[in-house]
Design a protein around this motif. Structure first.
Motif, PDB file in Angstrom:
ATOM      1  N   ARG A  43       7.069  55.586  38.800  1.00 53.26           N
ATOM      2  CA  ARG A  43       8.182  54.884  38.144  1.00 53.26           C
ATOM      3  C   ARG A  43       9.515  55.397  38.660  1.00 53.26           C
ATOM      4  N   LEU A  44       9.643  56.716  38.853  1.00 62.34           N
ATOM      5  CA  LEU A  44      10.851  57.279  39.441  1.00 62.34           C
ATOM      6  C   LEU A  44      11.011  56.801  40.880  1.00 62.34           C
ATOM      7  N   GLY A  45       9.917  56.768  41.620  1.00 62.09           N
ATOM      8  CA  GLY A  45       9.967  56.308  43.001  1.00 62.09           C
ATOM      9  C   GLY A  45      10.418  54.865  43.115  1.00 62.09           C
ATOM     10  N   LEU A  46       9.991  54.007  42.174  1.00 66.35           N
ATOM     11  CA  LEU A  46      10.432  52.606  42.185  1.00 66.35           C
ATOM     12  C   LEU A  46      11.952  52.513  42.058  1.00 66.35           C
ATOM     13  N   THR A  47      12.515  53.292  41.142  1.00 66.52           N
ATOM     14  CA  THR A  47      13.972  53.269  40.945  1.00 66.52           C
ATOM     15  C   THR A  47      14.698  53.724  42.201  1.00 66.52           C
ATOM     16  N   ILE A  48      14.229  54.823  42.806  1.00 67.10           N
ATOM     17  CA  ILE A  48      14.881  55.344  44.007  1.00 67.10           C
ATOM     18  C   ILE A  48      14.759  54.340  45.161  1.00 67.10           C
ATOM     19  N   GLY A  49      13.596  53.758  45.316  1.00 60.87           N
ATOM     20  CA  GLY A  49      13.413  52.766  46.368  1.00 60.87           C
ATOM     21  C   GLY A  49      14.310  51.558  46.163  1.00 60.87           C
ATOM     22  N   ARG A  50      14.433  51.103  44.922  1.00 59.20           N
ATOM     23  CA  ARG A  50      15.292  49.962  44.628  1.00 59.20           C
ATOM     24  C   ARG A  50      16.762  50.297  44.891  1.00 59.20           C
ATOM     25  N   MET A  51      17.175  51.526  44.590  1.00 60.98           N
ATOM     26  CA  MET A  51      18.558  51.941  44.857  1.00 60.98           C
ATOM     27  C   MET A  51      18.862  51.917  46.351  1.00 60.98           C
ATOM     28  N   LEU A  52      17.948  52.451  47.154  1.00 61.79           N
ATOM     29  CA  LEU A  52      18.156  52.486  48.603  1.00 61.79           C
ATOM     30  C   LEU A  52      18.114  51.077  49.192  1.00 61.79           C
ATOM     31  N   GLY A  53      17.209  50.245  48.690  1.00 58.12           N
ATOM     32  CA  GLY A  53      17.132  48.876  49.189  1.00 58.12           C
ATOM     33  C   GLY A  53      18.355  48.053  48.847  1.00 58.12           C
ATOM     34  N   ALA A  54      18.986  48.346  47.693  1.00 59.45           N
ATOM     35  CA  ALA A  54      20.147  47.575  47.239  1.00 59.45           C
ATOM     36  C   ALA A  54      21.403  47.846  48.062  1.00 59.45           C
ATOM     37  N   LEU A  55      21.358  48.825  48.958  1.00 59.03           N
ATOM     38  CA  LEU A  55      22.507  49.083  49.831  1.00 59.03           C
ATOM     39  C   LEU A  55      22.612  48.035  50.930  1.00 59.03           C
ATOM     40  N   PHE A  56      21.514  47.343  51.214  1.00 55.98           N
ATOM     41  CA  PHE A  56      21.443  46.413  52.337  1.00 55.98           C
ATOM     42  C   PHE A  56      21.431  44.971  51.847  1.00 55.98           C
ATOM     43  N   HIS A  57      21.832  44.088  52.726  1.00 57.06           N
ATOM     44  CA  HIS A  57      21.828  42.665  52.382  1.00 57.06           C
ATOM     45  C   HIS A  57      20.385  42.188  52.214  1.00 57.06           C
ATOM     46  N   TYR A  58      20.170  41.344  51.192  1.00 59.47           N
ATOM     47  CA  TYR A  58      18.818  40.881  50.887  1.00 59.47           C
ATOM     48  C   TYR A  58      18.324  39.806  51.849  1.00 59.47           C
ATOM     49  N   ASP A  59      19.202  39.323  52.748  1.00 61.97           N
ATOM     50  CA  ASP A  59      18.820  38.261  53.686  1.00 61.97           C
ATOM     51  C   ASP A  59      18.941  38.788  55.117  1.00 61.97           C
ATOM     52  N   PRO A  60      17.903  39.439  55.662  1.00 65.50           N
ATOM     53  CA  PRO A  60      17.993  40.005  57.014  1.00 65.50           C
ATOM     54  C   PRO A  60      18.066  38.918  58.079  1.00 65.50           C
TER      55      PRO A  60
END
Length: 322
Positions: A224-241
């Motif tokens: 559950r902690l890993g999901l939050t950290i992964g989502r935080m890092l992913g949210a730095l980038f644009h969702y449409d590569p």
């Protein structure tokens, strides 16, 4: 009394019925050191050859490969591990993720805008590292702090519609810390940074990095902690590569160390094989704390924090948090 102790020490027997006393080795009786070493090396070569032949035999018979025992494969299961979010048993976690501070990004309701700044008076490598992050993270800018406090930077960034802040700290002329603040309501994560290699330390020609938005790969964030950290890092980038650029960045978690890599990929003519070319930079993250809300070192409420030395924190080397 001495007689009783001696009687308790009994010799052991190997398969050839020869007696092996404690601390006695197979080549103990060879007095010449050079000959003893030669015999030992010969035995090692023969053992290696036997293992190789046994592997070939298993391959011929189609037997499954043996999985080596590592700290990762022997990992102790965490009670908060999430195997599949689509399962009914994870309904509460899905609802939590749909209403957390990062949910607006994953609903694609805004485009990320990232501010990258530094500790006071950053030195050369830290400045270069920050500028290289702007080449990786779309819609990001690198600005100096000018001795402003983090709370003041947060207020200013919110007014200017930034969605995230990265603060790079340094020690001994090297980047050694990364503060990630999601705006406007948090959360805030602090990472220890190590093994930083800027692009020029990895390859000679770094001018061919295009401005296309990269794909983002988040791997092995299972708790559950890993999901939050992964989502935080992913949210730095644009969702449409922009796939035409054939760029990808990866955050790979292994034993609570997050390894960052930046690649360009390509395919051969028939599209059956892919090739990777590392572009840089390269670094490793280690989570130190996760705080609710934006940065507040005095009154902030921590969701997770690592404290003290290793032996007082970790009860087992096989237990991981992410």
């Amino acid at each position: 009394m001495e007689t009783e102790i001696i009687e308790d020490i009994k010799p052991s027997h190997n398969n050839s019925d020869s007696v092996l006393f404690p601390k006695e080795t197979k080549y103990f009786n060879i007095k010449n050191k050079q000959v003893r070493s030669q015999q030992f090396q010969k035995a090692k070569r023969e053992l290696k050859k036997e293992k190789k032949e046994a592997k070939k035999a298993r391959d011929r018979e189609g037997l499954p490969k043996k999985i080596p025992h590592t700290i990762e494969t022997l990992r102790e299961k965490d009670v908060t591990t999430v195997t599949d979010l689509s399962l009914d048993e994870n309904e509460l976690i899905r609802e939590d993720l749909e209403h957390d501070e990062l949910s607006d990004y994953y609903k694609q309701s805004y485009e990320p805008k990232v501010l990258i700044t530094y500790s006071d008076n950053p030195l050369r490598k830290t400045r270069i590292f920050g500028r290289e992050l702007t080449r990786i993270i779309p819609n990001s800018v690198s600005l100096y702090r000018n001795r402003s406090g983090v709370k003041k930077i947060v207020k200013s960034a919110i007014k200017k519609d930034f969605t995230d802040i990265l603060v790079i700290n340094e020690n001994r002329k090297e980047p050694d810390g990364l503060l990630v603040i999601h705006l406007p309501n948090g959360p805030t994560a602090y990472f220890k940074v190590s093994n930083v290699k800027i692009t020029t330390e990895l390859r000679k020609n770094h001018k061919d990095i295009t401005a296309h938005r990269p794909e983002v790969i988040l791997n092995n964030f299972s708790t559950r902690l890993g999901l939050t950290i992964g989502r935080m890092l992913g949210a730095l980038f644009h969702y449409d590569p922009e796939f035409v650029g054939q760029r990808a960045v990866s955050f790979h978690n292994q034993r609570d160390y997050i390894f960052f890599r930046h690649y360009r990929y390509g395919f051969n003519d028939d599209g059956t094989k892919a090739k990777l070319k590392e572009l840089g930079p390269r670094f490793t993250l280690k989570l130190r704390s996760l705080q609710k809300g934006t940065f507040d070192s005095k009154y902030g409420q921590y969701e997770w924090i690592i404290e003290g030395r290793r032996h007082s924190v970790e009860t087992s080397r096989r237990k991981f948090n992410l």
